[in-house]
Write a protein that holds these residues in place. Structure first.
Motif, short mmCIF file in Angstrom:
data_model
loop_
_atom_site.label_atom_id
_atom_site.label_comp_id
_atom_site.label_asym_id
_atom_site.label_seq_id
_atom_site.Cartn_x
_atom_site.Cartn_y
_atom_site.Cartn_z
N ARG A 536 0.83 -1.20 0.00
CA ARG A 536 0.00 0.00 0.00
C ARG A 536 0.86 1.25 0.00
O ARG A 536 1.85 1.33 0.74
CB ARG A 536 -0.93 -0.02 1.21
N ILE A 556 -15.38 -3.74 6.91
CA ILE A 556 -15.32 -2.71 5.87
C ILE A 556 -16.77 -2.28 5.65
O ILE A 556 -17.61 -3.08 5.23
CB ILE A 556 -14.71 -3.25 4.57
N LYS A 559 -18.44 0.44 0.17
CA LYS A 559 -17.93 -0.21 -1.03
C LYS A 559 -17.55 0.87 -2.04
O LYS A 559 -17.95 2.03 -1.90
CB LYS A 559 -18.97 -1.16 -1.61
N GLU A 560 -16.77 0.50 -3.00
CA GLU A 560 -16.34 1.47 -4.00
C GLU A 560 -17.56 2.07 -4.71
O GLU A 560 -18.49 1.35 -5.09
CB GLU A 560 -15.39 0.81 -5.00
N THR A 584 -13.32 8.61 7.35
CA THR A 584 -12.88 9.32 6.15
C THR A 584 -12.56 10.78 6.50
O THR A 584 -13.29 11.40 7.28
CB THR A 584 -13.95 9.27 5.04
N VAL A 590 -16.03 6.95 -2.51
CA VAL A 590 -15.00 5.92 -2.31
C VAL A 590 -14.52 5.45 -3.67
O VAL A 590 -15.24 4.80 -4.42
CB VAL A 590 -15.56 4.73 -1.51
N LYS A 592 -11.33 3.82 -4.22
CA LYS A 592 -10.59 2.57 -4.19
C LYS A 592 -10.44 2.07 -2.76
O LYS A 592 -10.19 2.84 -1.84
CB LYS A 592 -9.21 2.76 -4.81
N ILE A 593 -10.63 0.77 -2.56
CA ILE A 593 -10.42 0.13 -1.26
C ILE A 593 -9.22 -0.80 -1.39
O ILE A 593 -9.22 -1.70 -2.24
CB ILE A 593 -11.67 -0.66 -0.81
N MET A 608 -7.74 3.30 1.97
CA MET A 608 -8.89 3.60 1.12
C MET A 608 -8.66 4.99 0.53
O MET A 608 -8.04 5.85 1.16
CB MET A 608 -10.16 3.57 1.98
#
Length: 611
Positions: A536, A556, A559-560, A584, A590, A592-593, A608
């Motif tokens: 990452r 999580i 979702k994207e 956030t 969102v 990208k996860i 994220m």
């Protein structure tokens, strides 16, 4: 001297003693060989289960805690066995609904528990109601506990009043639970006298030697009329543990209080545990000895070694002093709760988060938020107003019994776990610790042996003990990463040596001359990892979601493509057994996860991306 009587003794070596000194890591295989000796000592009871042992069995030892209980019961036919039950928290770190609690007590009795020592971390007696009724229904012994602490609102009259209420709930006996070892000898004398005058029940004293008070406090309590005391066999006594059993037995020998313990058997047990302690030396910390600063910090014996162990896992042991100094400040903000699990875990974890994040309440653990909201019960004193606002915003704390808000879970958990469960005990383990239980069940399903600790000494004539050292690597071959995990290995002296290898989640058994042969013959770059194969990027953009502390992803929540507001909880991490919400930093979508459930993550990584 009135009410002079023979003292009864509870031995803690199979539960609280090693929880305090050895981070709860003692294995069942090291308990069973000495059980016959312990069984003939003449104890009133042996504490063998509950507390942190349930979690540790699943999470670290890959043992079934229920199987441990059954084996210990079979090995101790003459002595009563007891457990520590955290009331509505059972053996976990949150409140569980009544159906889970009732079934847990039923199965605990069925599997061998005869005495339940029950407490609530806030001394909120509403949280003991279901436990009391269910224990009595199953005709087990209900030992109701008072969590002892000091602070602006506490005095002997306060505890005597609690004792009367516990007697009214149907307690068979009462225990003064001094988890921090802060009960001084003369305070113990006054407290015991007041409680004995208030209620006609059998009274026990559980204390720790964290501050050096234990032996003298027990003796003053005995003079004042206490009926039973907790002790630990000498090799696992003192410091964060209890006063030594042999010392108390010898001090009382020949007096009217003499418990009549078999000193020869005690000596035999001491010799055994002297060797066992060496085996677990790696789990001892410098913070398990006597330290009078505990009168300020009030950290219980079971917490101090685990806290040190957890900080070490996060490469932050050098900040232990900062955490210890932060603990009383957080405790004050939270209304002076007694520092016993789960309150001690909440306060200790929040203090750690404050230190690791270099900012007070920058990260508020989910459990801290729940505590402030009243989901653990009513705080003993008002919560700091600034913390209340920061944690709850415009929400108000609840005023009802917390468990009244919880929906039944047992049936739901049984459906979730499905065919993985062998019996109702598996369902209960999953209900209490979903992630740790599933990891254990997966391990069990693969037929792998429990991961062994490397023994300090070799067994005569048998060579080195088997060595199981889980390791993880990312091996890059021509730029392509492979996640390799050494799940287990056979004895070092055995050639060729068997290894159990997971490559990208697939388990393989290989026989090699050495671990080096795992590396492909083509040139590859071996990169140790604690965060899976994901590489990452470092968080640097305003919309990059990151964490100030290491942890494991357990939830999580988006979702994207989802739209989110600044401050929205998007991830939940498990850090030091507690849940921490990750939010956030901006309004947006969102994009990208970069994580999945189960991933280990590190500070400042991008988890994220929000645009």
């Amino acid at each position: 001297m009135k009410d002079i009587k023979k003292i009864i003794v509870t031995e803690t070596v199979l539960r609280d003693a090693h929880q305090c000194l050895l981070a709860t890591r003692m294995r069942t295989e090291d308990m069973l060989p000495i059980c016959e000796t312990l069984d003939r000592v003449g104890y009133w009871s042996l504490e063998v289960w509950g507390g942190a042992t349930f979690d540790t069995c699943l999470r670290f030892l890959k043992e079934d805690p229920w199987e441990r209980l059954r084996k210990l019961k079979a090995a101790l036919p003459r002595t009563q066995i007891q457990m520590l039950l955290r009331g509505q928290n059972i053996v976990g770190y949150r409140h569980y609904p009544d159906d889970v609690l009732k079934k847990f007590i039923e199965r605990a009795v069925e599997n061998g528990i005869q005495i339940f020592r029950v407490f609530d971390a806030l001394n909120d007696l509403r949280n003991l109601e279901t436990s009391a009724k269910e224990i009595k229904r199953h005709k087990a012994h209900f030992q109701a506990s008072i969590c002892y602490t000091t602070g602006p609102i506490y005095n002997a009259e306060y505890y005597a009043g609690l004792s009367k209420k516990l007697a009214d709930m149907g307690a068979d006996s009462i225990c003064i639970k001094d988890m921090g070892g802060i009960l001084s000898p003369f305070a113990a004398e006054e407290l015991v006298r007041m409680i004995k005058e208030a209620v006609p029940l059998q009274l026990h004293l559980h204390t720790h030697d964290t501050t050096g008070f234990a032996t003298s406090s027990l003796l003053k309590a005995i003079e004042a009329g206490v009926d039973g005391v907790d002790t630990a066999i000498s090799p696992l006594s003192s410091g964060a543990s209890q006063a030594p059993t042999e010392t108390i037995a010898a001090a009382l020998k020949g007096s009217s209080f003499d418990p009549g313990l078999d000193m020869k058997s005690l000596s035999e047990a001491a010799d055994y545990f002297r060797k066992i302690r060496k085996k677990y030396r790696k789990y001892e910390s410098e913070y398990t000895g006597i330290n009078t600063n505990m009168l300020i910090w009030q950290i219980p014996g079971g917490m101090i070694s685990n806290l040190a162990s957890q900080l070490k896992d996060h490469n932050a042991l050098d900040r232990m002093q900062e955490v210890l100094e932060e603990v009383p400040r957080v405790r004050s903000d939270l209304g002076y709760p007694p520092l016993v699990t789960p309150a001690s875990q909440i306060v200790g974890t929040q203090a750690t988060l404050n230190v690791l994040a270099d900012e007070k309440y920058k990260v508020i653990a989910t459990e801290t938020k729940d505590y402030v909201k009243g989901l653990y019960g009513k705080p003993p004193a008002p919560v700091n107003k600034e913390l209340l606002k920061k944690a709850l915003g415009k929400e108000n704390p609840i005023t009802c019994r917390p468990a009244d808000l919880l929906e039944s879970e047992l049936e739901k958990m049984a459906k979730e776990i499905g065919a993985t469960a062998i019996g109702i005990e598996d369902v209960l383990s999953y209900a209490l610790f979903p992630a740790a239980a599933m990891e254990y069940f997966e391990w069990r399903a693969k037929g792998l042996p429990p991961p062994k600790e490397e023994e300090v000494t070799e067994k005569a004539g048998k060579g080195p003990a088997p060595h199981y050292a889980p390791s993880e690597f990312v091996i890059k071959v021509h730029g392509e990463p492979f996640h390799v995990k050494i799940a287990a290995a056979g004895p070092r002296g055995e050639q060729p040596r068997p290894f159990f290898i997971e490559v990208d989640g697939k388990l393989e058994e290989v026989v090699l001359e050495s671990l080096v042969e795992i590396v492909p013959t083509v040139k590859g770059e071996i990169v140790p990892t604690t965060a899976g194969v994901s590489e990452r990027p470092k968080a640097k953009e305003t919309g990059d979601v990151s964490t100030p502390i290491p942890g494991k992803v357990t939830k999580i929540l988006v979702k994207e493509g989802d739209k989110v507001k600044a401050g929205t909880t998007v991830l939940v991490l498990e850090t030091m057994k507690m849940a921490s919400e990750i939010h956030t930093p901006i309004d947006g979508v969102v994009k990208k996860i970069l994580v999945k459930i189960g991933d280990e993550v590190n500070p400042q990584e991008t988890l994220m991306v929000i645009e």
